[in-house]
Enzyme design. Structure first.
Site: not given
Ligand code: ADP
Length: 660
Positions: A116, A200, A235, A297
């Site tokens: 990430k 973040e 999620h 993908r």
């Molecule tokens: P993973 O790779 O574990 O799936 P992500 O970075 O894709 O993690 O984030 C998963 C979910 O978490 C997102 O779809 C969103 O719903 C929530 N999320 C991620 N980042 C944030 C953020 N900065 N603020 C609020 N919710 C977030």
């Protein structure tokens, strides 16, 4: 174009890839584990190769065996589907080293998006907006806390190697930061072998909007518009749609351009998805979307894009992998109407969405009303080995409301029995007023979870219908039958008491009277059955005749009667007259798995003496441990499992010697 490809996957996606390949005249090779020998994806392909036993680590994740199978079958390319090996750059390199083509992006593009922090840094460089925060190399806790204080709370700590929601911690107050950081680092190290974290800003009431991108090996890249996947539970996406509600042309252009920049920055080829989080607190605004991650993908939800763009993305994947340029230019692409996809799973919303297993005694999905991408058929068993998805239901309409009504109609027309599913949950969600109005965000499902996940409601006449099913009286009576059917006349004018154990586990008795063939009286109501095109309908007290399906079957535990009434299916057990005696014996002599799961430890061996309450076996299910204890004092007679075994719900794991 390739003459033959191998599909390194199973379930609906393997079936779906095979369908496009056949349409294009490309031969297909399936791979399967031993429990999947008769699976639909094997039937959908021209040839099949066995690659190992049920656990994915020994079959669908064995890149070496898959490559060997492709070479043996004379396939020229491998399509990875999604999941399994689809985002594994080492597999891509091994495929290419074997002289085969990987139907997907180059290994370097997958690696660029693997972590990430590195992905965010690369995107920032490419001019793609990222969530404000810190994603540098410095990992000193005091330094990270200072960054969090600058960003302002709440913040989100993410393990850079994380995925599937693991290694993420929301922090609301400065004093909670350091312990949360330690927890996220620990989870990152334990699950991914990498404890480094990024910080973040927490986005309030966010929407998940993602852009489908496509690149080719000639430097071409386009986007195929957006999908809104805000309807999530923990999620996990539940219903996806395209386009996104409230999307403006300006925002779409800004997001599409950013996604294409992202793809170009890493030399992308093939199908990919750039996921953005959108701060929708003041509507969709072009300066309020941020890169989250790129999935390198084909996505589960790609059919909604296919529906609105009028394209076959798997065909594009094959063409691009075969070296052709992208079939269309950006200015040739259009959105037509609206599409939804609902993910139908064998799981129990009323029990925390616990994965369900069981044989699908009935599985009729409305192919006449929706696109159905299914990986299982009626009669198949849902096992604990793989993802419990049954099918994806995809609808398309001229506008959002037409598509939504079609979604509800299709979900209500589906008939499923034999395993608990989320069908009623999906139908309720599709009918929810906020969803109907396009007011979606990632918290919607959680806010309404209680009402959405309650067990399906029963109509007042459902127990009477269950009693009819239990006696097999719904099976069409032969023409002059009433008099001929032995047994009927004896009790035809009288009432018969049918004992049933309801879906809630409560016992009840229904007094059922057969008035004539297909006419019954029970619990103060009169029920008339009729048949149209092989489908049963039931009318109560002369009211409208509505479709209903009644079934009866027996399994290891006895006879089951099912009433399938729209998305609500209820299953009833007939108590065995001998059961009370049996039950004590069974309960007293055996330990059975309370749910599908993994055996973690077995503490006893045949011949061991145990006392009531002693721990016998530890199981893991839903990431929680469950101890199975001795039902009484006794001696272990047999042990039918070993650590590492996947077991089905109800499987007898251990027996005690009978008491003298
Ligand atoms: P993973 O790779 O574990 O799936 P992500 O970075 O894709 O993690 O984030 C998963 C979910 O978490 C997102 O779809 C969103 O719903 C929530 N999320 C991620 N980042 C944030 C953020 N900065 N603020 C609020 N919710 C977030």
């Amino acid at each position: 174009m390739f003459r033959k490809i191998l599909i390194a996957n199973r379930g609906e996606i393997a079936v779906r890839i095979a369908r496009t390949a056949r349409r294009m005249g490309v031969k297909t090779v399936a791979v399967h584990s031993d429990v999947d020998a008769n699976a639909p994806h094997v039937a959908a392909c021209d040839e099949a190769a066995l690659i190992g036993p049920a656990p994915a680590a020994e079959s669908y994740l064995r890149g070496d065996r898959i490559i060997a199978a492709a070479l043996a079958a004379g396939a020229e390319a491998i399509h990875p589907g999604y999941g399994f090996l689809s985002e594994n750059p080492d597999f891509v390199e091994a495929v290419e080293a074997a002289g085969l083509t990987f139907i997907g992006p180059p290994a370097a593009a997958i690696r660029a998006m693997g972590l990430k922090d590195a992905a965010k840094a690369a995107m920032e460089k490419a001019g793609v907006p990222v969530v404000p925060g810190y994603h540098g190399a410095e990992q000193d806790p005091a330094f990270l806390k200072a960054r969090a204080d600058e960003i302002g709370y709440p913040v989100l700590i993410k393990a850079r190697a994380g995925g599937g929601g693991k290694g993420m911690r929301k922090v609301d107050r400065p004093e909670d930061f350091l312990p949360a950081l330690e927890a996220a680092q620990g989870e990152g190290r334990a699950s991914f072998g990498d404890g480094a974290c990024l910080i973040e800003k927490w986005i309030v009431a966010p929407r998940h909007v993602e852009i489908q991108v496509f690149g080719d090996s000639h430097g071409g890249a386009v986007h195929l518009f957006e999908r809104d996947c805000s309807l999530q539970r923990r999620h996990q996406k539940v219903i996806e749609e395209a386009p996104a509600p409230g999307m403006t042309e300006e925002m779409r252009r800004a997001m599409g351009d950013a996604a294409v920049r992202a793809a170009r920055a890493i030399g992308y080829a093939g199908a990919g998805t750039v996921e953005f989080i959108v701060d929708a607190s003041e509507g969709l605004r072009p300066d309020r979307f941020y890169f989250m991650e790129m999935n390198t993908r084909l996505q589960v939800e790609h059919p909604v894009t296919e529906a609105v763009a009028g394209l076959d993305l798997v065909e594009w994947q094959l063409r691009v992998a075969a070296g052709e340029p992208l079939p269309l230019r950006q200015e040739d692409l259009r959105i037509d109407g609206w599409a939804f996809e609902a993910r139908l799973y064998a799981e129990d919303p009323a029990r925390g969405f616990m994965p369900a297993t069981g044989r699908l005694r009935r599985l009729r999905l409305p192919e006449d009303r929706a696109r159905i991408d299914a990986g299982v058929r009626e009669g198949d068993e849902i096992t604990p080995h793989y993802d419990p998805m049954i099918a994806k239901v995809i609808v398309h309409g001229r506008d959002r409301e037409e598509a939504r009504l079609r979604l509800i109609d299709a979900l209500e027309a589906a008939e499923i029995a034999g395993s608990t599913t989320n069908l009623a949950f999906l139908a309720r969600l599709a009918a929810d007023p906020d969803f109907a109005a396009g007011r979606v965000d990632t918290g919607l499902i959680d806010r309404k979870l209680a009402q959405l996940s309650a067990p399906p409601e029963m109509r007042p006449e459902t127990p009477a219908l269950a009693a009819i099913a239990a006696l097999g009286l719904h099976e069409a009576a032969p023409a002059p039958a009433f008099d001929d059917r032995s047994g009927w006349r004896l009790w035809g004018a009288e009432t018969r008491e049918v004992a049933l154990i309801g879906p809630d586990g409560a016992a009840r008795a229904v007094r059922l009277q057969a008035l004539a063939p297909d006419r019954f009286a029970a619990e103060g109501r009169e029920i008339a059955l009729s048949r149209h095109d092989g489908r049963l309908r039931a009318s109560v007290d002369g009211g409208p005749a509505r479709p209903v399906t009644l079934m009866r079957w027996s399994d290891a535990q006895g006879v089951v009667a099912a009433v399938i009434d729209g998305p609500a299916t209820t299953q009833w057990r007939l108590p065995d007259p001998l059961e009370s005696a049996d039950d004590v014996a069974a309960g007293g002599d055996a330990a059975a798995a309370p749910m599908p799961g993994l055996v973690k430890a077995v503490f006893v061996a045949p011949g061991d003496a145990v006392k009531a309450g002693d721990a016998l076996i530890v199981m893991e299910a839903m990431k929680m441990e469950h101890r199975l204890t001795a039902p009484r004092d006794g001696v272990v007679a047999s042990v039918a499992c070993a650590p590492g075994a996947q077991v089905a719900e109800g499987a007898v794991l251990l027996t005690l010697e009978p008491e003298e």
